[in-house]
Design an enzyme around this catalytic site. Structure first.
Site, short mmCIF file in Angstrom:
data_model
loop_
_atom_site.label_atom_id
_atom_site.label_comp_id
_atom_site.label_asym_id
_atom_site.label_seq_id
_atom_site.Cartn_x
_atom_site.Cartn_y
_atom_site.Cartn_z
N TYR A 166 -75.25 17.33 -39.40
CA TYR A 166 -74.42 17.46 -39.87
C TYR A 166 -73.03 17.10 -40.32
O TYR A 166 -72.89 18.07 -41.72
CB TYR A 166 -73.47 18.56 -37.97
CG TYR A 166 -72.43 19.40 -38.45
CD1 TYR A 166 -72.49 20.95 -39.20
CD2 TYR A 166 -70.81 18.71 -38.39
CE1 TYR A 166 -71.42 21.75 -38.92
CE2 TYR A 166 -69.99 20.10 -38.30
CZ TYR A 166 -70.00 21.19 -38.94
OH TYR A 166 -69.53 22.02 -38.80
N LYS A 170 -72.05 18.19 -44.16
CA LYS A 170 -70.58 18.89 -44.58
C LYS A 170 -70.49 18.16 -45.39
O LYS A 170 -68.99 17.91 -45.91
CB LYS A 170 -70.17 18.64 -43.48
CG LYS A 170 -69.86 19.58 -42.27
CD LYS A 170 -70.09 20.97 -43.36
CE LYS A 170 -69.70 22.28 -42.36
NZ LYS A 170 -69.76 23.79 -43.02
#
Ligand code: NAI
Length: 287
Positions: A166, A170
């Site tokens: 993640y 991101k």
């Protein structure tokens, strides 16, 4: 100055719940015609019972219409971003605003992370944002106007345990958004990145109920709506937003140390504290 989205068309991905729903509701309440996209899956990205007759996107569209607004649902995954944008073009004739918000989690420590955990997160967050932006871009270029939000996260800015996948996605989105902002500027297409914090189904697994209840998504929404408005001239910036607090984020560089060009690893060790020292200096910043 009053902020209005009259005669503007907005696409919000992942708008069936959480933060995206609040963006769609506020944009519509201020006059935008909204494409409410949501594929209706679980927080891990699996299609589940939500994707049946009462899809989350339909519920949000009903809310908007019940309040006198204009909206249409789209159920495609952001993996098929062109279909989402096509819905805006076919239904409303254009696209002015794109909020890339859809997201999932596959949190697991790196040792236990599977390739699928990594790839799927990159596919939905990074590639999904690419797909939607790529499809919207020619329309925005042609009309000389666009506002785009790219959704990053504190995990993308600072890293986080159990979120290598993640965080990677991101943080890639920060590079994506900042670079796209350079390309959009001359066509009046502004791109900004946000790192929101809100109590949603995504955070309810890691936050206490009190915190989830207190950190209402609605405390993020006005900032995002301002950023996608005509009034806002911000471009290529990154904001942390949550609990009614909003702050601009930038990288900071230490003044550094210049070595003679025949320098050795030992010289580096000797001066390492000067390389990493941010204090007591005239600050220079890389935005
Ligand atoms: P949420 O889980 O409540 O909402 C996300 C929505 O996206 C869901 O309705 C889901 O069905 C939809 N979605 C997921 N994959 C999709 C796909 N492939 N295509 C279309 N729709 C899809 O999550 P939340 O908290 O509202 O998060 C929104 C965004 O903000 C995400 O990108 C998330 O990573 C980011 N974020 C949220 C934070 C928070 O504190 N809630 C913190 C940092 C970032």
């Amino acid at each position: 100055m009053t902020i209005s989205f009259q005669n503007q068309v907005a696409v919000v991905t992942g708008a069936g719940g959480g933060l995206g729903r609040t963006y769609a509701l506020m944009l519509a309440s201020k006059g935008a015609q909204v494409v409410v996209n949501d594929f209706g899956g679980s927080v891990k990205g699996d299609l589940n019972s939500n994707s049946g007759a009462t899809r989350p996107a339909d519920k949000v569209v009903s809310e908007i219409i019940a309040s006198g607004g204009i909206a249409i649902a789209n159920y495609d995954s952001v993996e098929n971003g062109s279909k989402i944008i096509e819905t805006a073009i076919k239904s409303f004739g254009k696209i002015d605003i794109l909020i890339n918000n859809a997201g999932i989690l596959r949190d697991v420590s790196f040792g236990k992370m599977t390739e699928k955990d990594f790839d799927l997160i990159m596919e939905i967050h990074l590639k999904g944002t690419y797909n939607c932006c790529k499809a919207a871009w020619p329309h925005m270029q042609k009309q000389n106007y666009g506002r785009i939000i790219v959704t990053s996260s504190a995990a993308g800015l600072f890293g986080n345990f159990g979120q290598v996948n993640y965080s990677s996605a991101k943080s890639s989105l920060l590079g994506f958004g900042k670079s796209l902002a350079f390309e959009g500027a001359r066509k009046n297409i502004f791109v900004n990145c946000i790192a929101p914090l809100a109590g949603t189904r995504m955070t309810e697994t890691i936050m206490s109920k009190d915190l989830v209840d207190a950190l209402r998504p609605q405390y993020v929404t006005p900032v995002v709506c301002y950023l996608v408005s005509k009034n806002c001239k911000e471009n290529g910036s990154v904001f942390e937003i949550g609990a009614g607090w909003v702050a601009k984020v930038r990288h900071e560089r230490s003044p550094g140390y210049f070595f003679p060009l025949n320098f050795s690893p030992e010289n580096v060790e000797t001066h390492w504290n000067e390389v990493i020292n941010f204090s007591n200096t005239k600050k220079k910043h890389l935005s």
